[in-house]
Write an enzyme that holds these catalytic residues in place. Structure first.
Site, PDB file in Angstrom:
ATOM      1  N   GLU A  50     -54.296 -16.211  30.383  1.00  0.00           N
ATOM      2  CA  GLU A  50     -54.912 -15.797  31.653  1.00  0.00           C
ATOM      3  C   GLU A  50     -56.431 -15.989  31.601  1.00  0.00           C
ATOM      4  O   GLU A  50     -57.005 -16.233  30.532  1.00  0.00           O
ATOM      5  CB  GLU A  50     -54.577 -14.334  31.949  1.00  0.00           C
ATOM      6  CG  GLU A  50     -55.154 -13.372  30.916  1.00  0.00           C
ATOM      7  CD  GLU A  50     -55.548 -12.040  31.512  1.00  0.00           C
ATOM      8  OE1 GLU A  50     -56.308 -12.034  32.495  1.00  0.00           O
ATOM      9  OE2 GLU A  50     -55.103 -11.010  30.981  1.00  0.00           O
ATOM     10  N   LYS A  88     -52.856  -1.205  29.104  1.00  0.00           N
ATOM     11  CA  LYS A  88     -54.175  -0.692  28.734  1.00  0.00           C
ATOM     12  C   LYS A  88     -54.164   0.830  28.734  1.00  0.00           C
ATOM     13  O   LYS A  88     -53.626   1.444  29.644  1.00  0.00           O
ATOM     14  CB  LYS A  88     -55.229  -1.207  29.715  1.00  0.00           C
ATOM     15  CG  LYS A  88     -55.670  -2.620  29.379  1.00  0.00           C
ATOM     16  CD  LYS A  88     -56.781  -3.078  30.270  1.00  0.00           C
ATOM     17  CE  LYS A  88     -56.282  -3.429  31.629  1.00  0.00           C
ATOM     18  NZ  LYS A  88     -55.907  -4.797  31.832  1.00  0.00           N
TER      19      LYS A  88
HETATM   20  N1  PSU Z   1     -56.312  -7.248  29.638  1.00  0.00           N
HETATM   21  C1  PSU Z   1     -57.545  -7.259  29.103  1.00  0.00           C
HETATM   22  N2  PSU Z   1     -58.601  -7.428  29.930  1.00  0.00           N
HETATM   23  C2  PSU Z   1     -58.430  -7.666  31.274  1.00  0.00           C
HETATM   24  C3  PSU Z   1     -57.121  -7.657  31.837  1.00  0.00           C
HETATM   25  C4  PSU Z   1     -56.113  -7.440  30.961  1.00  0.00           C
HETATM   26  O1  PSU Z   1     -57.695  -7.099  27.890  1.00  0.00           O
HETATM   27  O2  PSU Z   1     -59.418  -7.883  31.964  1.00  0.00           O
HETATM   28  C5  PSU Z   1     -56.889  -7.963  33.308  1.00  0.00           C
HETATM   29  C6  PSU Z   1     -55.571  -8.726  33.416  1.00  0.00           C
HETATM   30  O3  PSU Z   1     -55.844  -9.946  34.080  1.00  0.00           O
HETATM   31  C7  PSU Z   1     -54.670  -7.858  34.264  1.00  0.00           C
HETATM   32  C8  PSU Z   1     -55.688  -7.172  35.124  1.00  0.00           C
HETATM   33  O4  PSU Z   1     -53.714  -8.589  34.967  1.00  0.00           O
HETATM   34  O5  PSU Z   1     -56.738  -6.868  34.185  1.00  0.00           O
HETATM   35  C9  PSU Z   1     -55.109  -5.959  35.803  1.00  0.00           C
HETATM   36  O6  PSU Z   1     -55.941  -5.594  36.847  1.00  0.00           O
HETATM   37  P1  PSU Z   1     -55.442  -4.515  37.928  1.00  0.00           P
HETATM   38  O7  PSU Z   1     -55.286  -3.245  37.131  1.00  0.00           O
HETATM   39  O8  PSU Z   1     -56.541  -4.452  38.935  1.00  0.00           O
HETATM   40  O9  PSU Z   1     -54.152  -5.027  38.480  1.00  0.00           O
END
Ligand code: PSU
Ligand code: MN
Length: 311
Positions: free
Chosen positions: A28, A162
């Site tokens: 990603e 996370k």
């Molecule tokens: N994992 C990481 N850093 C990030 C992300 C994931 O270590 O920046 C990103 C991924 O792209 C994930 C997104 O899909 O954060 C999720 O964002 P949200 O909670 O707004 O859906």
């Protein structure tokens, strides 16, 4: 190779790997544009690609650049993305918008899964997926990553959800949506920076071949959707959960005070935690992404062996 829309650029290495059914790992790019500061983001992105290549698979970093969907990026493009100002954070809702309007953006787990599936790539490495945010009962903030996992057939290798999220509720939603969550070599659900959360991993497998086999078995059952592999961060880089909890709470309180909402929540919290841990959280984040890339390459190799006709 599949017939792809005219806005897709598949780089030469990935195209070759697709033609000859060689193992490929998608990566990603929101982690590059929104997850880490420059220059560590660029270094991380380069290292992760090398790790996958060393393992014998082809890396395919996915991003949107000037309205082109890049499947695999050059060194120059990686550098440009890592330094891009105002890049969008693209998920299912705005992915097509960015392509149609000539924008540049990092693809989240959800958008990267869509792009991987479109191209015919089945394995994808990330850091941590998005999930149910703490306080979601008030804010309704639940990542589109969960919905994507329930409908797009890609194996997502992560270090769990996370720890800034409500891991228990995230597991509940994944179960409801029929997404298998597999602890790799562990019975305990990892928590991104930490090897353990208070929750059990719903399933456990210890070998990449077993993951490949599980994936193809689901497909034979006609079940839609992907699966989440939860791979604990290596011990040497772990930050204990109790220590992280203090920082997560502080970052959360600050986010609430600053009125942060929607797409900005995750990048804001990651940046705050980086400050609170004096950069330690970033080191751990990089280590766990590299660890996931290595496992993803092994899974991709197992998947490509499976899909080759038996003699
Ligand atoms: N994992 C990481 N850093 C990030 C992300 C994931 O270590 O920046 C990103 C991924 O792209 C994930 C997104 O899909 O954060 C999720 O964002 P949200 O909670 O707004 O859906
Ligand atoms: Mn969100």
């Amino acid at each position: 190779m599949k017939n792809l829309p005219q806005f897709v650029d598949v780089n030469e290495q990935v195209a070759e790997a697709l033609r000859s059914n060689k193992p490929i790992v998608a990566l990603e790019s929101t982690i590059i544009t929104h997850g880490m500061p420059y220059p560590q983001n660029a270094e991380m992105a380069a290292n992760v690609e090398s790790i996958i290549a060393q393992e014998g698979a082809t890396p395919a970093t996915i991003a949107v650049m000037d309205g082109r969907l890049k499947i695999g990026i050059t060194r120059d493009e990686r550098e440009r993305l890592a330094q891009a100002q105002g890049a969008m954070k693209l998920s299912r809702a705005d992915f097509g918008f960015a392509l149609s309007q000539g924008c540049t953006g990092g693809t989240t787990v959800a958008a990267t899964m869509i792009a991987a599936d479109l191209t015919g790539i089945t394995v994808f490495a990330t850091g941590g997926i998005g999930g149910v945010h703490k306080g979601a009962e008030e804010t309704f903030d639940i990542s589109a990553d969960l919905e994507e996992l329930s409908q797009t057939p890609v194996i997502v290798v992560s270090a769990g959800a996370k720890a800034i999220l409500d891991i228990e509720k995230t597991l509940e939603v994944l179960e409801t949506k029929g997404v298998p969550v597999v602890g790799f070599g562990t019975d305990i659900m990892p928590a991104f920076w930490s090897r353990e959360s208070p929750y059990r991993a719903p399933l456990r497998l210890d070998e990449p071949e077993d993951i490949a086999n599980f994936f193809s078995t689901r497909a034979k059952l006609g079940l839609r959707g992907g699966m989440l592999i939860a791979n604990p961060v290596p011990e040497a880089h772990e930050i204990p959960a109790l220590q992280m909890a203090v920082h997560i709470k502080a970052a959360h309180d600050k986010a609430m005070g600053d009125g942060i909402s929607g797409k900005s929540v995750t990048p804001y919290l990651l940046a705050e935690i980086l400050k609170l841990t004096d950069g330690l959280s970033l080191k751990t984040n990089i280590a766990l992404v590299e660890n996931n890339a290595r496992l993803a390459a092994r899974i991709a190799i197992a998947v490509s062996k499976e899909s080759r006709p038996a003699r």
